[in-house]
Design an enzyme around this catalytic site. Structure first.
Site, PDB file in Angstrom:
ATOM      1  NE  ARG A 101      15.488  43.967  11.074  1.00  0.00           N
ATOM      2  CZ  ARG A 101      14.662  44.487  11.972  1.00  0.00           C
ATOM      3  NH1 ARG A 101      13.438  44.874  11.629  1.00  0.00           N
ATOM      4  NH2 ARG A 101      15.050  44.658  13.219  1.00  0.00           N
TER       5      ARG A 101
ATOM      6  CG  HIS B 257      13.295  42.203  17.305  1.00  0.00           C
ATOM      7  ND1 HIS B 257      13.200  42.575  15.986  1.00  0.00           N
ATOM      8  CD2 HIS B 257      12.179  42.702  17.901  1.00  0.00           C
ATOM      9  CE1 HIS B 257      12.073  43.251  15.783  1.00  0.00           C
ATOM     10  NE2 HIS B 257      11.433  43.338  16.931  1.00  0.00           N
TER      11      HIS B 257
ATOM     12  CD  GLU C  29      10.969  49.460  16.582  1.00  0.00           C
ATOM     13  OE1 GLU C  29      10.341  49.387  17.659  1.00  0.00           O
ATOM     14  OE2 GLU C  29      10.413  49.539  15.479  1.00  0.00           O
TER      15      GLU C  29
ATOM     16  CG  ASN D  31      12.168  49.209  12.411  1.00  0.00           C
ATOM     17  OD1 ASN D  31      12.844  48.926  11.419  1.00  0.00           O
ATOM     18  ND2 ASN D  31      12.185  48.489  13.510  1.00  0.00           N
TER      19      ASN D  31
ATOM     20  CE1 TYR E 170       4.971  48.580  12.047  1.00  0.00           C
ATOM     21  CE2 TYR E 170       7.013  49.326  13.054  1.00  0.00           C
ATOM     22  CZ  TYR E 170       6.262  48.321  12.452  1.00  0.00           C
ATOM     23  OH  TYR E 170       6.809  47.083  12.243  1.00  0.00           O
TER      24      TYR E 170
ATOM     25  CD  GLU F 275      10.284  46.097  12.709  1.00  0.00           C
ATOM     26  OE1 GLU F 275       9.287  46.640  13.245  1.00  0.00           O
ATOM     27  OE2 GLU F 275      11.149  45.482  13.345  1.00  0.00           O
TER      28      GLU F 275
HETATM   29  C1  FCB Z   1       7.943  47.296  16.037  1.00  0.00           C
HETATM   30  C2  FCB Z   1       8.723  46.105  16.535  1.00  0.00           C
HETATM   31  C3  FCB Z   1       8.198  44.787  15.980  1.00  0.00           C
HETATM   32  C4  FCB Z   1       6.689  44.761  15.946  1.00  0.00           C
HETATM   33  C5  FCB Z   1       6.163  45.976  15.246  1.00  0.00           C
HETATM   34  C6  FCB Z   1       4.656  45.988  15.099  1.00  0.00           C
HETATM   35  O1  FCB Z   1       8.094  48.350  16.926  1.00  0.00           O
HETATM   36  O2  FCB Z   1      10.076  46.207  16.172  1.00  0.00           O
HETATM   37  O3  FCB Z   1       8.719  43.747  16.761  1.00  0.00           O
HETATM   38  O4  FCB Z   1       6.206  44.659  17.230  1.00  0.00           O
HETATM   39  O5  FCB Z   1       6.569  47.128  15.942  1.00  0.00           O
END
Ligand code: FCB
Length: 432
Positions: A71, A114, A159, A278, A280, A340
């Site tokens: 990607r 992006h 995002e 995505n 985190y 992600e």
């Molecule tokens: C996400 C973004 C990516 C990177 C990661 C750590 O929010 O999409 O570009 O910065 O975080």
């Protein structure tokens, strides 16, 4: 997980460098990062990983890793430097990259945007201007015509919530505007851009089209009604703002005053083939303190260890949010890809090695969580690690290494970390 897609993810401004090569126009991130005080030590993506020149080496690394898919994002200012006029040299770069990927047996997943808006488009209002959505659709049509024959999967916007919240709401990312709730039109216009791009890509013969929306499980700090209301407001802004209109064709719940006209919702909810997520970390939310212009307060998640960025490490949050998505959207949720997931840690290159055990633990635990979600009935078809390479982490500059591969930014030397070798073996084992 034999048909499961294993991938890695990057984005143009974070790795390409070569910001004036091949007729590339200026982007909002060139402008923002050159503005004093906006990024760590004034760092910029001007060189980054020099991937623009070194992509054959990077594709060779992916081949060694054994991923099925890559990607990447296309830099809009390489394709239309002024936001309108086609620059064939810009298409040429991605043409070479895509051919190299295909020759290596790696399926390209192209993100159209992006975060690197052409500065010329920003100068006319950027995402505050409804016309940007129409421009974006033209750009999408150009990419479909050039690459639909070789690009298997497409993501219009990465995002979009972060553009609205950080770019226009709080000013921590380009274009650096702090409009708070006046930033909401940028959500409407990005949603419209998504829908128009889906139509343009499909008309141009593109294969599978989806999203890369970021989601966070929202944890209310306590169960007082005002805290629960604050958590619902945050959930609306971070999670539902983009998911509800795209998947349900409705304006998001819990965002009073944010109504999208029905004719736009019809475009925005154009059916998609996959829903890219995505992930985190979760977010703890409290009731707003007196005088807070926002309807919530961000809280601490101190009971979990944190990454170098300070993000709490909560692998089970991935299962939690996937199950929640399935519960909230039911049959309206298409097959899911994790577009992600990854983390930055303090680590050193010593004698040609990076012993990043914390990243191995992070990835391994998140993959267990993903399997638990699949076991609970969520249709997840693939997983992309953020990121292949250490890179330019936006306002954090080069201070947050997220890569499976270490990059020495002075010499551009790439060194696969222990996590790279671990993932290579993990993927090979899953294939059996
Ligand atoms: C996400 C973004 C990516 C990177 C990661 C750590 O929010 O999409 O570009 O910065 O975080």
């Amino acid at each position: 997980m034999t048909d499961f897609v294993w991938g890695v993810a990057t984005s143009a401004y974070q790795i390409e460098g070569a910001v004036t090569a091949g007729g590339r126009g200026r982007s909002t991130w060139d402008t923002f990062s050159a503005t004093p005080g906006k990024t760590r030590s004034g760092e910029t993506g001007a060189q980054a990983c020099d991937h623009y020149h070194r992509y054959p080496e990077d594709v060779a690394l992916m081949r060694e890793l054994g991923v099925d898919s890559y990607r990447f994002s296309v830099a809009w200012p390489r394709i239309q430097p002024d936001g309108r006029t086609l620059n064939r040299a810009g298409l040429g770069f991605y043409d070479r990259l895509i051919d190299t990927l295909c020759a290596a047996g790696i399926a390209p997943m192209a993100t159209l945007y992006h975060w690197d808006t052409p500065q010329a488009v920003e100068d006319e209002g950027g995402w505050l201007n409804r016309d940007t959505a129409a421009r974006f659709a033209d750009y999408a049509a150009v990419l479909a015509e050039a690459f639909a024959d070789r690009v298997a999967m497409w993501v219009p916007l990465n995002e979009p919530a972060m553009i609205t919240l950080l770019g226009y709401g709080l000013g921590q990312h380009a274009p650096g505007q702090a409009l708070l709730f006046d930033a909401l039109p940028t959500a409407h216009h990005q949603l419209l851009a998504h829908g128009l791009a889906v139509r343009a890509l499909r008309a141009g013969g593109a294969g599978l089209i989806g999203t890369a929306n970021n989601h966070t499980p929202v944890w209310a700090a306590d169960d007082r009604p005002e805290t629960l209301a604050a958590a619902a407001a945050y959930d609306a802004l971070h999670n539902r703002l983009f998911a509800d209109p795209i998947l349900l064709g409705t304006s998001p719940a819990h965002l009073p005053g944010f109504e999208i006209p029905a004719e736009d919702l019809r475009i925005i909810s154009e059916p998609i083939d996959f829903y890219g997520v995505n992930y985190y970390n979760p977010t703890r939310i409290g009731a707003p303190a007196e005088g807070n212009p926002l309807p919530f307060e961000l809280g601490e998640i101190a009971e979990h260890p944190a990454t170098l960025m300070g993000s709490p490490i909560v692998p089970d949050g991935l299962r939690e949010l996937l199950v929640q998505l399935r519960e909230s959207y039911g049959e309206a949720l298409p097959p899911v890809y994790i577009t992600e997931n990854g983390a930055s840690f303090a680590e050193d290159l010593i004698d040609g090695q990076v012993h990043d055990q914390p990243r191995i633990d992070f990835l391994s635990a998140h993959l267990d969580s993903l399997r638990a979600a699949i076991g609970a009935g969520v249709d997840v078809r693939g997983y992309y690690v953020w990121s292949l390479l250490d890179n330019f982490e936006w306002a954090e500059g080069y201070g947050q290494p997220f890569g499976l591969v270490h990059v020495d930014f002075a010499t551009q030397r790439r060194t696969p970390k222990d996590s790279f070798h671990w993932l290579r073996e993990h993927i090979a084992k899953q294939r059996g």
